[in-house]
Write a protein that holds these residues in place. Sequence first.
Motif, PDB file in Angstrom:
ATOM      1  N   VAL A  51     -50.697   1.998 -15.424  1.00  0.00           N
ATOM      2  CA  VAL A  51     -49.236   2.170 -15.450  1.00  0.00           C
ATOM      3  C   VAL A  51     -48.735   2.575 -14.069  1.00  0.00           C
ATOM      4  CG1 VAL A  51     -47.336   3.515 -16.430  1.00  0.00           C
ATOM      5  CG2 VAL A  51     -49.289   2.874 -17.872  1.00  0.00           C
ATOM      6  N   ALA A 109     -52.188   6.510 -18.659  1.00  0.00           N
ATOM      7  CA  ALA A 109     -51.516   5.957 -17.469  1.00  0.00           C
ATOM      8  C   ALA A 109     -52.541   5.338 -16.521  1.00  0.00           C
ATOM      9  CB  ALA A 109     -50.715   7.046 -16.768  1.00  0.00           C
ATOM     10  N   LYS A 110     -53.643   6.049 -16.328  1.00  0.00           N
ATOM     11  CA  LYS A 110     -54.666   5.554 -15.402  1.00  0.00           C
ATOM     12  C   LYS A 110     -55.401   4.335 -15.967  1.00  0.00           C
ATOM     13  CE  LYS A 110     -58.828   6.964 -12.952  1.00  0.00           C
ATOM     14  NZ  LYS A 110     -59.996   7.838 -13.037  1.00  0.00           N
ATOM     15  N   MET A 135     -43.051   2.486 -21.225  1.00  0.00           N
ATOM     16  CA  MET A 135     -43.326   2.480 -19.772  1.00  0.00           C
ATOM     17  C   MET A 135     -42.041   2.307 -18.995  1.00  0.00           C
ATOM     18  SD  MET A 135     -46.894   0.446 -19.551  1.00  0.00           S
ATOM     19  CE  MET A 135     -48.139   0.811 -20.794  1.00  0.00           C
ATOM     20  N   ARG A 177     -46.823   7.859 -12.714  1.00  0.00           N
ATOM     21  CA  ARG A 177     -47.978   7.494 -11.889  1.00  0.00           C
ATOM     22  C   ARG A 177     -47.552   6.480 -10.841  1.00  0.00           C
ATOM     23  NH1 ARG A 177     -51.943   3.552 -12.062  1.00  0.00           N
ATOM     24  NH2 ARG A 177     -53.960   4.180 -11.194  1.00  0.00           N
ATOM     25  N   HIS A 182     -42.831   5.655 -14.942  1.00  0.00           N
ATOM     26  CA  HIS A 182     -42.809   6.665 -15.994  1.00  0.00           C
ATOM     27  C   HIS A 182     -43.484   6.137 -17.249  1.00  0.00           C
ATOM     28  CE1 HIS A 182     -41.020   9.356 -19.064  1.00  0.00           C
ATOM     29  NE2 HIS A 182     -41.098  10.232 -18.095  1.00  0.00           N
ATOM     30  N   LEU A 183     -44.310   6.984 -17.845  1.00  0.00           N
ATOM     31  CA  LEU A 183     -44.945   6.658 -19.127  1.00  0.00           C
ATOM     32  C   LEU A 183     -44.623   7.765 -20.118  1.00  0.00           C
ATOM     33  CD1 LEU A 183     -47.077   5.137 -20.979  1.00  0.00           C
ATOM     34  CD2 LEU A 183     -48.761   6.749 -20.033  1.00  0.00           C
ATOM     35  N   ALA A 187     -50.327  11.185  -9.805  1.00  0.00           N
ATOM     36  CA  ALA A 187     -49.651  11.319 -11.093  1.00  0.00           C
ATOM     37  C   ALA A 187     -49.147  12.740 -11.270  1.00  0.00           C
ATOM     38  CB  ALA A 187     -50.590  10.942 -12.232  1.00  0.00           C
TER      39      ALA A 187
END
Lengths: 381, 381
Positions: free
Chosen positions: A246, A241-242, A269, A194, A249-250, A200
Amino acid sequence: MRVTFPVVGMVGGGQLARMTHEAGIPLGVRFKLLSDTPQDSAAQVIADVTVGDYRDLDTLRAFARGCDVVTFDHEHVPTEHLHALEADGIAVRPGPEALVHAQDKGVMRAKLDAIGVPCPRHRIVRDPDDVAAFAAEGSGFPVVLKTVRGGYDGKGVWVVSSPAEAADPFRAGVPVLAEEKVDFVRELAANVVRSPHGQAVAYPVVESIQVDGVCDTVIAPAPGLADELSAQAQQLALTIAKELGVVGHLAVELFETRDGRVLVNELAMRPHNSGHWTQDGAVTSQFANHLRAVLDLPLGDPRPRQPWTVMVNVLGGDFPDMYSAYLHCMARDPALKIHMYGKDVKPGRKVGHVTTYGDDLPEVRERARHAADYLRGTIQE
Amino acid sequence: MRVTFPVVGMVGGGQLARMTHEAGIPLGVRFKLLSDTPQDSAAQVIADVTVGDYRDLDTLRAFARGCDVVTFDHEHVPTEHLHALEADGIAVRPGPEALVHAQDKGVMRAKLDAIGVPCPRHRIVRDPDDVAAFAAEGSGFPVVLKTVRGGYDGKGVWVVSSPAEAADPFRAGVPVLAEEKVDFVRELAANVVRSPHGQAVAYPVVESIQVDGVCDTVIAPAPGLADELSAQAQQLALTIAKELGVVGHLAVELFETRDGRVLVNELAMRPHNSGHWTQDGAVTSQFANHLRAVLDLPLGDPRPRQPWTVMVNVLGGDFPDMYSAYLHCMARDPALKIHMYGKDVKPGRKVGHVTTYGDDLPEVRERARHAADYLRGTIQE
């Protein structure tokens, strides 16, 4: 006239930093490394290396001053240091408000509960008696205990069958999280990236096979995974992620339960072992996309380039000279992709990985398995 | 226990060294660079850099002493220096006996004649009158004149239409080679890699499109190339590699003539612009295979990963800030592969390249063309 490319500062000199640098070379960005020693995996291959301790705020501040953005090879930088960097006006990506969820499993579980993401049953426990109470509240022992900070690759995790076995986790003086031991079919990972803009991308959900608590094999995509469960896992990772803000990379490590659900196990993360397959198997690697995200560039295509990609980690064994094993491995399989980290061989240590890809999963898997075992020295032919 | 990986010494800090280092990171080999300045393209991304002049034998010797094998970013190291290194016991790959054919066009033509490889009609000429005689021996003017040493990217090459125009090439005091101006349909390149063991691999023959004497576009494989001509070009390149004792990557630049033959134009004994497409388009890149060859490791699979790959060079224009152009290019085409060299933008200078791949050649070509033009600043949308 001088091209004005940004400077990315990477904190931590492990293999993730090494491979992020590799992915950054084509982008033309400048790469600065803060590394514990000049011999660290990434320090061996990067021009601009500062040797210093990331736990020391002055060191971290001085390093960050020369960077347009700071990102991380690991989650160990103290959260308060990250806040201090942000107060200095440094772009820290992922930022401390997000990263704390990968640093502190207690904070992570509380947040995932709050946003409605399915997790194993869990709560913070005070002592062995409280562990017994936690077990009694659910389906009993065994119970999984985790120190909320500091664990990785199976360290900081205990599976206990009685209160008597539950003493060790409390000795470190760190809060302890109790979780039900999930009756899972297998482990999955959903990798997403993201950007600060909120763009994303989601990689295919993979199967991750652990041996002794350490990732051994990753199969992309997860074989036989139902479409709806795959979409659900990707959606969960995008939501996390949202909601957590983040950037980069997650990796969301998941349990696929026997009753057809996915539950979140861990978050990371940064580029993650479950995404190494993307170097050779996807249009854009997790490392390239992590860089694009922290630089707020449009993200790259995450799609796979062929039906199956398999990654197997190469662990250190009793056989120190892995280079001599190249001859056999490369001659046997000219399409084999070897990724070594420049690390000294120690038994059980991740020193590299191999990747194979193709149309036929059993064959692709056998090739990667053979190469990893041969490099480690557990097979001789 | 310490892993004993070899040390590769790279002479020359250009983009080929930069991209060879990138390909060497996964192999885990140690990489040492001898670079003219600390700002050179490769010096920006490599940990172990010696700044020095490769024309100075003492500098070269001191550099080579720390290496298991020495290889090259360019062909400019004096042949006698390479012999001196070999006399010191250094593994020089490609060795001077081979490399001289890429350094001296007179030696190259004589050798190709001797082994029966088809070339344009040619001979060494003494002065403009001799050029007139050479023209008269064949089909007249125009005639191509080349200094036998020191040319690249169109430099050191003249196309002359009369003896009066033929004065310049003789001013440098270097022997001059005259060649017939071939009536070619297009230019091709056959890229092969050969190891000291004598193993060799051939990449698909590509079409190379030059603009103002500089490579602009490479299409892999060459569209519509007859199978027999493709096989003949690959066989020529393999024969040249073997007969000249090449170790490493060999690029054979070819003319496809109107009457259906291939003639050898130039040789390069290093990774080559016509092979850049292999980074994203082949199972093993030319850079990885060059390293494997100079280390005498088994070579990697040279096959393409998809029907079409197109590479377009990014030349410097009037637009210095290529980084800001990333936003548009990456958003427009998430599968675009950008490779920048960290070089200052100067008009006409190669500062990077872009690569695209897919099933539909016109679409793949348009994507690469658009990105290169946008990065250069010749289009704004």
